[in-house]
Design an enzyme around this catalytic site. Structure first.
Site, mmCIF file in Angstrom:
data_model
loop_
_atom_site.group_PDB
_atom_site.id
_atom_site.type_symbol
_atom_site.label_atom_id
_atom_site.label_comp_id
_atom_site.label_asym_id
_atom_site.label_seq_id
_atom_site.Cartn_x
_atom_site.Cartn_y
_atom_site.Cartn_z
ATOM 1 N N GLU A 1 -1.076 -0.277 35.212
ATOM 2 C CA GLU A 1 -0.040 -0.741 35.525
ATOM 3 C C GLU A 1 0.414 -0.312 36.555
ATOM 4 O O GLU A 1 0.034 0.285 37.441
ATOM 5 C CB GLU A 1 0.812 0.474 34.419
ATOM 6 C CG GLU A 1 2.470 -0.176 34.652
ATOM 7 C CD GLU A 1 2.645 -1.531 34.259
ATOM 8 O OE1 GLU A 1 2.398 -2.559 35.118
ATOM 9 O OE2 GLU A 1 3.825 -1.671 33.420
ATOM 10 N N HIS B 1 0.994 -5.701 26.513
ATOM 11 C CA HIS B 1 0.461 -4.551 25.622
ATOM 12 C C HIS B 1 2.498 -4.998 24.351
ATOM 13 O O HIS B 1 3.399 -4.812 24.964
ATOM 14 C CB HIS B 1 0.237 -2.842 25.710
ATOM 15 C CG HIS B 1 1.200 -2.494 26.635
ATOM 16 N ND1 HIS B 1 2.408 -2.210 25.771
ATOM 17 C CD2 HIS B 1 2.010 -2.732 27.865
ATOM 18 C CE1 HIS B 1 3.410 -1.602 26.680
ATOM 19 N NE2 HIS B 1 2.852 -2.161 27.947
#
Length: 416
Positions: A124, A48
């Site tokens: 994550e 990202h």
């Protein structure tokens, strides 16, 4: 008296037996067909863009949905979308965290025909007790990095305190990849997170370069490309623009062999524990049985792969066989004979040959390098044919020189 009833039953039994064999073969082929038909998948991982959890002084934030992108992160997302636009992808995947969804948005706008899927497994790595620790300094940052690095070495049972261990992490990422396969996607772009991309890749590819974790950790919107299948394994193609050889060194091969050996019992134990949590005795028995088989198979595979890798390395280190040569003695005699007759053609030919060997003009610079390189078997055969042709040409030149000398003598006698 002959029993006609039994005689009549024999052809029927034979036909029944043949049908049973054919049906068994058919079922085997049908069960094997999905493995044969499995397409190679290209996973294009994209980290990202910069989020408010990445700026200096921020704390590690692995909660869902997590922080949004900064203004710089939005610019990075637009830039990487332009970079990926011509990639020919068949789908877009994001995690359940908002920063991956915002990073994927510009590509979604450029490619509205692509389906977009959200997969929790691509989130994550949970930070556990390190949650909230500074992202740019301190023991929390080191601990959050070093424990997942241990997973890449095969120590998957080591947990992040109050977080997940390597078995749990790998299982949930692989579950999301299984969804990619189930959707029939073979060229997806997956917007995920730095630690998730780095650790899953190095834990699973057959050509890991662990040095990249230290020398080139992934920055925002970095791209990693991995190819393969869940069954056949994975190969790292590129790491943030750095091409990675699909043919690892012997040291890397031996490391992967050892890694897979130590991972097998850990994975088997993890699966048994997960089965016990269900309370289903059938699943527990199946997990135990599959675990025993997988561990035994891992031991056999380790020995086979290690012996094969070492043997191939030894064979590759052996000197190449000498190139075939052509006997040029007769050519030398003919050439010397022609020179003795004073043939200008032969002298010119030799002079031309010498010039072509030492000519350093642009058109000839590559030729000396070719002659200096070690020929392969294929090169040897080509060179042998070439040498034979040169020998033939030299012989023809000598014969022509003799004819020219004879004609000169005849002309001299006629003039006299």
């Amino acid at each position: 008296m002959r029993d006609h009833t039994r005689v009549g039953l024999r052809p029927r039994r034979i036909l029944t037996g043949c049908a049973t064999v054919l049906a068994t073969i058919g079922l085997f082929l049908m069960s094997a067909l999905p493995a044969w038909a499995a397409d190679t998948i290209t996973l294009t991982w994209v980290r990202h863009g910069e989020s408010y959890g990445n700026i200096a002084g921020a704390g590690i934030d692995t909660t869902v949905p997590g922080p949004e992108l900064t203004e710089l992160g939005e610019q990075q997302a637009a830039a990487v979308a332009t970079q990926l636009a011509a990639g020919g992808y068949d789908s877009i995947y994001v995690s359940t965290m908002i920063r991956t969804q915002q990073t994927a948005a510009p590509l979604e706008a450029l490619k509205p025909q692509l389906p977009v899927y959200q997969e929790a497994g691509f989130r994550e790595i949970g930070a556990g007790i390190f949650e909230g620790s500074p992202v740019d300094s301190g023991l929390g940052r080191i601990g959050y990095f070093l424990i997942p690095v241990a997973w890449t070495l095969g120590l998957r049972s080591v947990p992040i305190p109050l977080g997940e261990n390597g078995n749990e992490f790998d299982a949930r990422v692989n579950d999301s990849i299984a969804s990619v396969v189930a959707n029939g996607d073979t060229n997806p772009v997956v917007f995920s997170h730095g630690a998730t991309i780095m650790m899953w890749t190095m834990m699973n590819v057959d050509n890991p370069d662990l040095g990249l974790l230290l020398t080139h950790p992934l920055g925002n919107t970095a791209v990693v490309v991995v190819t393969g299948t869940p069954e056949a394994g994975w190969t790292l193609q590129s790491w943030d623009g750095i091409a990675v050889s699909p043919n690892p060194s012997l040291g890397t091969q031996l490391f992967v062999n050892a890694r897979d050996l130590v991972v097998a019992p850990q994975t088997a134990l993890y699966n048994v524990v997960q089965a016990i949590k269900t309370g289903d005795l059938t699943k527990v028995v199946a997990a135990v049985r599959e675990g025993v088989v997988s561990v035994a198979r891992a031991g056999v595979t380790f020995v086979k792969n290690t012996v094969t890798d070492v043997a191939q390395a030894i064979v590759g280190a052996l000197p190449a066989p000498p190139a075939a040569t052509v006997d040029t003695t007769s050519t030398t005699v003919r050439s010397a004979s022609a020179v003795a007759t004073g043939s200008a053609d032969t002298v010119d030919s030799r002079s031309s040959s010498s010039n072509s060997a030492t000519d350093l003009t642009d058109g000839n610079k590559a030729e000396p390098a070719k002659s200096a390189s070690h020929p392969t078997r294929r090169d040897s055969s080509v060179r042998t044919v070439g040498d034979a042709s040169v020998a033939g040409a030299t012989g023809n030149s000598a014969a022509q020189a003799k004819k020219g000398a004879a004609a000169s003598r005849r002309a001299h006698r006629a003039a006299a």
